[in-house]
Design an enzyme around this catalytic site. Structure first.
Site, PDB file in Angstrom:
ATOM      1  N   MET A  16       2.383   1.051   6.809  1.00 38.83           N
ATOM      2  CA  MET A  16       1.179   0.224   6.940  1.00 38.83           C
ATOM      3  C   MET A  16       1.501  -1.132   7.567  1.00 38.83           C
ATOM      4  O   MET A  16       0.762  -1.638   8.405  1.00 38.83           O
ATOM      5  CB  MET A  16       0.544   0.004   5.563  1.00 38.83           C
ATOM      6  CG  MET A  16       0.054   1.262   4.894  1.00 38.83           C
ATOM      7  SD  MET A  16      -1.356   2.014   5.728  1.00 38.83           S
ATOM      8  CE  MET A  16      -2.679   0.941   5.180  1.00 38.83           C
ATOM      9  N   ASP A  35      12.625  -6.780   7.324  1.00 37.27           N
ATOM     10  CA  ASP A  35      12.552  -5.506   6.600  1.00 37.27           C
ATOM     11  C   ASP A  35      13.990  -5.031   6.394  1.00 37.27           C
ATOM     12  O   ASP A  35      14.922  -5.522   7.035  1.00 37.27           O
ATOM     13  CB  ASP A  35      11.761  -4.473   7.438  1.00 37.27           C
ATOM     14  CG  ASP A  35      11.283  -3.295   6.605  1.00 37.27           C
ATOM     15  OD1 ASP A  35      10.068  -3.178   6.353  1.00 37.27           O
ATOM     16  OD2 ASP A  35      12.129  -2.475   6.185  1.00 37.27           O
ATOM     17  N   LEU A  69       4.910  -4.630   0.695  1.00 40.02           N
ATOM     18  CA  LEU A  69       6.086  -3.965   0.118  1.00 40.02           C
ATOM     19  C   LEU A  69       5.654  -2.832  -0.804  1.00 40.02           C
ATOM     20  O   LEU A  69       4.510  -2.786  -1.250  1.00 40.02           O
ATOM     21  CB  LEU A  69       6.902  -5.011  -0.652  1.00 40.02           C
ATOM     22  CG  LEU A  69       7.500  -6.108   0.257  1.00 40.02           C
ATOM     23  CD1 LEU A  69       7.881  -7.341  -0.563  1.00 40.02           C
ATOM     24  CD2 LEU A  69       8.699  -5.568   1.012  1.00 40.02           C
ATOM     25  N   THR A 100       0.241  -3.043  -3.016  1.00 37.42           N
ATOM     26  CA  THR A 100      -0.480  -2.631  -4.230  1.00 37.42           C
ATOM     27  C   THR A 100       0.484  -2.757  -5.400  1.00 37.42           C
ATOM     28  O   THR A 100       1.421  -1.946  -5.532  1.00 37.42           O
ATOM     29  CB  THR A 100      -0.971  -1.175  -4.118  1.00 37.42           C
ATOM     30  OG1 THR A 100      -1.794  -1.058  -2.965  1.00 37.42           O
ATOM     31  CG2 THR A 100      -1.771  -0.787  -5.359  1.00 37.42           C
ATOM     32  N   LYS A 175      -8.035  -2.808  -6.622  1.00 35.67           N
ATOM     33  CA  LYS A 175      -7.340  -1.739  -5.877  1.00 35.67           C
ATOM     34  C   LYS A 175      -6.876  -0.624  -6.837  1.00 35.67           C
ATOM     35  O   LYS A 175      -7.006   0.566  -6.541  1.00 35.67           O
ATOM     36  CB  LYS A 175      -6.155  -2.357  -5.127  1.00 35.67           C
ATOM     37  CG  LYS A 175      -5.211  -1.389  -4.474  1.00 35.67           C
ATOM     38  CD  LYS A 175      -5.806  -0.667  -3.291  1.00 35.67           C
ATOM     39  CE  LYS A 175      -4.807   0.334  -2.715  1.00 35.67           C
ATOM     40  NZ  LYS A 175      -5.453   1.305  -1.851  1.00 35.67           N
ATOM     41  N   ASN A 179      -7.973   3.328  -6.750  1.00 34.86           N
ATOM     42  CA  ASN A 179      -7.045   4.456  -6.609  1.00 34.86           C
ATOM     43  C   ASN A 179      -7.056   5.362  -7.834  1.00 34.86           C
ATOM     44  O   ASN A 179      -6.843   6.567  -7.720  1.00 34.86           O
ATOM     45  CB  ASN A 179      -5.624   3.941  -6.331  1.00 34.86           C
ATOM     46  CG  ASN A 179      -5.477   3.542  -4.871  1.00 34.86           C
ATOM     47  OD1 ASN A 179      -6.465   3.317  -4.198  1.00 34.86           O
ATOM     48  ND2 ASN A 179      -4.266   3.463  -4.382  1.00 34.86           N
ATOM     49  N   SER A 182      -9.870   7.626  -7.171  1.00 37.52           N
ATOM     50  CA  SER A 182      -9.525   8.629  -6.154  1.00 37.52           C
ATOM     51  C   SER A 182      -8.682   9.751  -6.741  1.00 37.52           C
ATOM     52  O   SER A 182      -8.980  10.934  -6.547  1.00 37.52           O
ATOM     53  CB  SER A 182      -8.693   7.987  -5.036  1.00 37.52           C
ATOM     54  OG  SER A 182      -9.518   7.529  -4.029  1.00 37.52           O
ATOM     55  N   LYS A 244       2.786   6.009  -8.133  1.00 38.64           N
ATOM     56  CA  LYS A 244       3.098   4.614  -8.484  1.00 38.64           C
ATOM     57  C   LYS A 244       1.815   3.875  -8.896  1.00 38.64           C
ATOM     58  O   LYS A 244       1.783   3.168  -9.907  1.00 38.64           O
ATOM     59  CB  LYS A 244       3.729   3.919  -7.276  1.00 38.64           C
ATOM     60  CG  LYS A 244       3.955   2.444  -7.473  1.00 38.64           C
ATOM     61  CD  LYS A 244       3.931   1.671  -6.156  1.00 38.64           C
ATOM     62  CE  LYS A 244       2.592   1.720  -5.494  1.00 38.64           C
ATOM     63  NZ  LYS A 244       2.246   0.679  -4.578  1.00 38.64           N
TER      64      LYS A 244
HETATM   65  P1  NAD Z   1       6.380   2.001   3.157  1.00 37.90           P
HETATM   66  O1  NAD Z   1       7.370   2.459   2.148  1.00 37.90           O
HETATM   67  O2  NAD Z   1       6.140   2.827   4.383  1.00 37.90           O
HETATM   68  O3  NAD Z   1       6.771   0.521   3.676  1.00 37.90           O
HETATM   69  C1  NAD Z   1       7.363  -0.469   2.866  1.00 37.90           C
HETATM   70  C2  NAD Z   1       8.384  -1.243   3.708  1.00 37.90           C
HETATM   71  O4  NAD Z   1       8.953  -2.268   2.889  1.00 37.90           O
HETATM   72  C3  NAD Z   1       9.549  -0.378   4.198  1.00 37.90           C
HETATM   73  O5  NAD Z   1       9.708  -0.547   5.590  1.00 37.90           O
HETATM   74  C4  NAD Z   1      10.764  -0.913   3.425  1.00 37.90           C
HETATM   75  O6  NAD Z   1      11.971  -0.850   4.178  1.00 37.90           O
HETATM   76  C5  NAD Z   1      10.336  -2.345   3.176  1.00 37.90           C
HETATM   77  N1  NAD Z   1      11.030  -2.968   2.061  1.00 37.90           N
HETATM   78  C6  NAD Z   1      11.183  -2.514   0.796  1.00 37.90           C
HETATM   79  N2  NAD Z   1      11.851  -3.397   0.037  1.00 37.90           N
HETATM   80  C7  NAD Z   1      12.143  -4.435   0.867  1.00 37.90           C
HETATM   81  C8  NAD Z   1      12.839  -5.653   0.686  1.00 37.90           C
HETATM   82  N3  NAD Z   1      13.383  -6.003  -0.478  1.00 37.90           N
HETATM   83  N4  NAD Z   1      12.952  -6.485   1.743  1.00 37.90           N
HETATM   84  C9  NAD Z   1      12.417  -6.146   2.958  1.00 37.90           C
HETATM   85  N5  NAD Z   1      11.747  -5.018   3.174  1.00 37.90           N
HETATM   86  C10 NAD Z   1      11.616  -4.170   2.142  1.00 37.90           C
HETATM   87  O7  NAD Z   1       5.014   1.776   2.354  1.00 37.90           O
HETATM   88  P2  NAD Z   1       3.512   1.649   2.940  1.00 37.90           P
HETATM   89  O8  NAD Z   1       2.883   2.991   3.005  1.00 37.90           O
HETATM   90  O9  NAD Z   1       3.519   0.780   4.152  1.00 37.90           O
HETATM   91  O10 NAD Z   1       2.807   0.897   1.712  1.00 37.90           O
HETATM   92  C11 NAD Z   1       3.028  -0.478   1.416  1.00 37.90           C
HETATM   93  C12 NAD Z   1       2.116  -0.863   0.267  1.00 37.90           C
HETATM   94  O11 NAD Z   1       0.746  -0.627   0.634  1.00 37.90           O
HETATM   95  C13 NAD Z   1       2.358  -0.050  -1.025  1.00 37.90           C
HETATM   96  O12 NAD Z   1       2.182  -0.896  -2.132  1.00 37.90           O
HETATM   97  C14 NAD Z   1       1.272   1.022  -0.958  1.00 37.90           C
HETATM   98  O13 NAD Z   1       0.939   1.496  -2.249  1.00 37.90           O
HETATM   99  C15 NAD Z   1       0.138   0.265  -0.296  1.00 37.90           C
HETATM  100  N6  NAD Z   1      -0.832   1.080   0.454  1.00 37.90           N
HETATM  101  C16 NAD Z   1      -0.444   2.133   1.241  1.00 37.90           C
HETATM  102  C17 NAD Z   1      -1.418   2.866   1.922  1.00 37.90           C
HETATM  103  C18 NAD Z   1      -1.035   4.054   2.781  1.00 37.90           C
HETATM  104  O14 NAD Z   1      -1.945   4.800   3.177  1.00 37.90           O
HETATM  105  N7  NAD Z   1       0.220   4.271   3.096  1.00 37.90           N
HETATM  106  C19 NAD Z   1      -2.769   2.532   1.845  1.00 37.90           C
HETATM  107  C20 NAD Z   1      -3.122   1.443   1.093  1.00 37.90           C
HETATM  108  C21 NAD Z   1      -2.156   0.719   0.404  1.00 37.90           C
END
Ligand code: NAD
Length: 306
Positions: A16, A35, A69, A100, A175, A179, A182, A244
């Site tokens: 995202m 990242d 994150l 989230t 949020k 979820n 959902s 989660k």
């Molecule tokens: P993801 O795992 O694809 O991305 C998270 C990123 O954070 C990764 O690139 C990881 O390397 C990085 N990361 C983790 N720890 C780190 C640190 N200490 N320092 C630097 N970088 C770090 O997850 P996502 O799907 O992008 O989701 C992110 C958030 O958004 C989550 O909380 C998720 O629940 C929420 N979310 C996701 C969606 C979806 O459809 N994927 C939709 C709404 C909300």
């Protein structure tokens, strides 16, 4: 933060975060990124972002820091850990957490940062990666309305729907509620359709008939018929993230003295879904429930996509 170019530091450019961050770049802002994933950093650099050496360097060079994150411990580490936002950020810095997580963590982090004059709001996102690319996410914001007004022009580059939900932490609370709904709805649909199919009812007929009753809802009548019921389980929203969020909702309920019977049952369904399909879409719930009963909950006979 006046009009014009803002120096934005974006931490967490995953599924995202990367498309969200790139929309800020397209909006004319200066973007630095951090990242743990080198591949994501390379993609962001190729698109015109600057790669920060570490969190401290990113925070020092930013007017606004955004995090996207996976979970609460990740946000806590970046915000309050060694050389994190708290120790490096200057008074007046703006911070928006879009992950989230649970409202208790958000409020604890916000209170600590406020002691250093750093102003935080929470703004988790709804909808999926296609919306992240198109800049059409839905945001649920918690925190001071003045801070929200300052960052809103930046948030508008990522979202077409933004709702201020009240005090800090209320965005993530909303949020988690969403979820929880959902996951519960999809879990119920999985069991109901499986009962029906085992009893001899075609899936198409059940969807059509219930659409004309009080059970008409977006998951059963629009989202699943366009994807999961056609065997498409590409994420979307991965099973492990849905689990989660279910855990976080149960944790929040527990902290308020509540025990949730349905919520616990849905968590067990998601545990099984993660065990079988960890990186597929969480609607794989219907594969787990149907599969357990020997039923393929499908509208067509096509290929399964993951
Ligand atoms: P993801 O795992 O694809 O991305 C998270 C990123 O954070 C990764 O690139 C990881 O390397 C990085 N990361 C983790 N720890 C780190 C640190 N200490 N320092 C630097 N970088 C770090 O997850 P996502 O799907 O992008 O989701 C992110 C958030 O958004 C989550 O909380 C998720 O629940 C929420 N979310 C996701 C969606 C979806 O459809 N994927 C939709 C709404 C909300």
């Amino acid at each position: 933060m006046g009009p014009g170019t803002v120096r934005i530091g974006f931490i967490g450019i995953g599924t995202m975060g990367l498309p969200m961050a790139l929309n800020l770049l397209r909006g004319g802002h200066r973007l630095s990124v951090y990242d743990l994933n080198a591949d994501a950093l390379r993609q962001a650099e190729e698109a015109g972002a600057t790669r920060a050496a570490d969190v401290a360097a990113l925070v020092r060079g930013s007017d606004l820091v955004i995090t996207m994150l996976p979970d609460a411990p990740d946000v806590e580490a970046i915000a309050l850990g060694q050389d994190g936002i708290e120790s490096v950020g200057r008074p007046g810095l703006l911070y928006v957490d879009m992950s989230t997580i649970d409202p208790m963590t958000t409020r604890r982090v916000g209170a600590r940062l406020a002691e250093r004059g750093i102003r935080m709001i929470d703004s988790p996102v709804a909808r999926g990666v296609d919306n992240a690319r198109a800049g059409t996410l839905a945001l649920m914001v918690g925190g001071d309305v003045g801070v929200f007004a300052e960052v809103e022009p930046v948030l508008r580059l990522m979202a077409d729907t933004i709702t201020h939900c009240g005090e800090l932490g209320n965005g993530v609370a909303m949020k988690l509620v969403n979820n929880f709904l959902s996951a519960g709805i999809v879990g119920t649909i999985a069991e109901a359709m499986t009962i029906g199919m085992k009893a001899g009812l075609p899936l198409e007929l059940m969807v059509r008939v219930s659409g004309g009753t009080g059970t008409n809802n977006a998951w059963l009548h629009k989202l699943l018929p366009g994807k999961g019921f056609l065997g498409d389980f590409r994420p979307g929203f991965m099973s492990h993230l849905a689990r989660k969020d279910q855990r976080l909702a149960l944790k929040l309920a527990g902290e308020m003295g509540m025990t949730l019977t349905l919520g616990e049952a849905v968590l067990r369904m998601l545990d099984e879904t993660v065990a079988q399909y960890p990186r597929d879409d969480f609607t794989s719930l219907i594969r787990v429930v149907g599969g357990g009963a020997g039923v393929d909950v499908r509208l067509d006979g096509g290929e399964t996509k993951t």
